[in-house]
Design a protein around this motif. Structure first.
Motif, PDB file in Angstrom:
ATOM      1  N   THR A  39     -22.476 -22.355 -12.383  1.00 25.29           N
ATOM      2  CA  THR A  39     -21.136 -22.933 -12.320  1.00 25.29           C
ATOM      3  C   THR A  39     -20.223 -22.368 -13.398  1.00 25.29           C
ATOM      4  OG1 THR A  39     -22.098 -25.021 -11.528  1.00 25.29           O
ATOM      5  CG2 THR A  39     -19.850 -25.107 -12.374  1.00 25.29           C
ATOM      6  N   PRO A  73     -14.508 -27.164  -7.142  1.00 26.22           N
ATOM      7  CA  PRO A  73     -15.894 -26.712  -7.286  1.00 26.22           C
ATOM      8  C   PRO A  73     -16.274 -25.557  -6.364  1.00 26.22           C
ATOM      9  CG  PRO A  73     -15.797 -29.098  -7.327  1.00 26.22           C
ATOM     10  CD  PRO A  73     -14.419 -28.629  -6.978  1.00 26.22           C
ATOM     11  N   LYS A 132     -18.141 -22.435  -8.139  1.00 25.22           N
ATOM     12  CA  LYS A 132     -19.582 -22.377  -7.892  1.00 25.22           C
ATOM     13  C   LYS A 132     -19.972 -21.326  -6.848  1.00 25.22           C
ATOM     14  CE  LYS A 132     -20.459 -27.253  -9.090  1.00 25.22           C
ATOM     15  NZ  LYS A 132     -21.768 -27.193  -9.780  1.00 25.22           N
TER      16      LYS A 132
END
Length: 291
Positions: free
Chosen positions: A171, A178, A182
């Motif tokens: 990450t 996200p 990610k």
């Protein structure tokens, strides 16, 4: 059984220090349009149930092969953020992790998707996405779906599992959503193999740990999951159709932290296995391009 993918898409069963090459038992002929999901994972249960005579299969030493991600072609990679209470606490205490957000529960935050192009295996390297931004390690138990699932109840969820593997949800820290932070290439690591459900009595009671250069960073147990494996499948299948080979990353415990080029990561999930992978520098940015 422990099924692995090795040496450019060979399929094997791992026993001790040997791999039995069972590629010939799978239909690898493709037609167009292909069915959604991973064609090999879709066949896995039937091949396993047929009774494999390993004595008739070619053998190669485990030490001599290149282990790849046990899933080659997932339809999607699903992430479950903040699924351990201790990780919620550390995320809320670290401004670099929370970027001004306050985390409460997974169900309040929802699931996220990682790009399929982020998927690598333990024989690869993790190339840092940015030279000047923090990248963290996150060890997780990973569930691989074995057959098409939609609106599955938690009581029936275990019947849809092809197996379990070890995962790293790498990450980039920052304010972006996200799915962006990610999803760089190499930021989803799976391996070293896929363990079939008959070998795992209770996936909600497995120790998991991660070290960086031999130093323990994460150590916990899946009995601390806020949403356990069956509930995660119920939750995910309520909004997504799950296909064979779909990956559910169940969440990481406390102890996440930054890695740097040259670091060696060892990640372990009890009864599943261990993977080792190296972190390498960010690739040079093409002149004129911006991240």
């Amino acid at each position: 059984m422990k099924f692995c993918r090795f040496n450019k898409d060979r399929i094997g069963v791992v026993q001790g220090e040997l791999i039995h090459d069972v590629t010939s038992l799978f239909d690898r002929q493709l037609s167009w349009p292909t069915a959604a999901g991973d064609a090999i994972i879709a066949q896995l249960a039937a091949v396993h149930a047929s009774g494999i005579d390993l004595a008739k299969m070619p053998v190669v030493p485990l030490a001599d092969v290149r282990l790849e991600s046990p899933v080659a072609n997932p339809n999607k990679i699903i992430g479950a953020p903040v699924n351990y209470h201790a990780h919620i606490a550390e995320a809320n205490a670290d401004a670099e992790i929370n970027s001004g957000r306050t985390y409460t529960t997974l169900e309040a935050y929802g699931l996220f998707l990682k790009a399929n192009s982020s998927l690598i295996g333990p024989a690869d390297d993790i190339s840092l996405a940015f030279a000047d931004r923090r990248t963290d390690h996150e060890v997780e138990l990973v569930v691989v779906i074995g057959k098409t699932a939609r609106h599955v109840s938690r009581d029936d969820a275990f019947g849809y599992i092809a197996g379990y593997t070890v995962g790293l949800d790498m990450t980039v820290r920052g304010a972006e959503v996200p799915s962006y932070r990610k999803s760089p290439d190499g930021y989803c690591v799976l391996g070293p193999w896929l363990v079939t459900p008959d070998e795992i009595k209770n996936p909600d009671k497995l120790g998991l740990s991660l070290t960086v250069n031999g130093e323990t960073r994460q150590s916990a147990n899946t009995d601390l999951l806020i949403l356990g494996v069956a509930r995660l499948i119920e939750y995910a299948s309520a909004i997504y159709t799950l296909y064979p080979g779909d990956i559910i990353m169940t969440g990481t415990p406390a102890g996440v932290g930054p890695v740097e080029a040259g670091d060696l990561i060892d990640a372990t999930v009890e009864q599943v296995g261990s993977l080792r992978i190296r972190v390498i520098p960010a690739r040079p940015t093409v002149q004129g391009a911006s991240a």
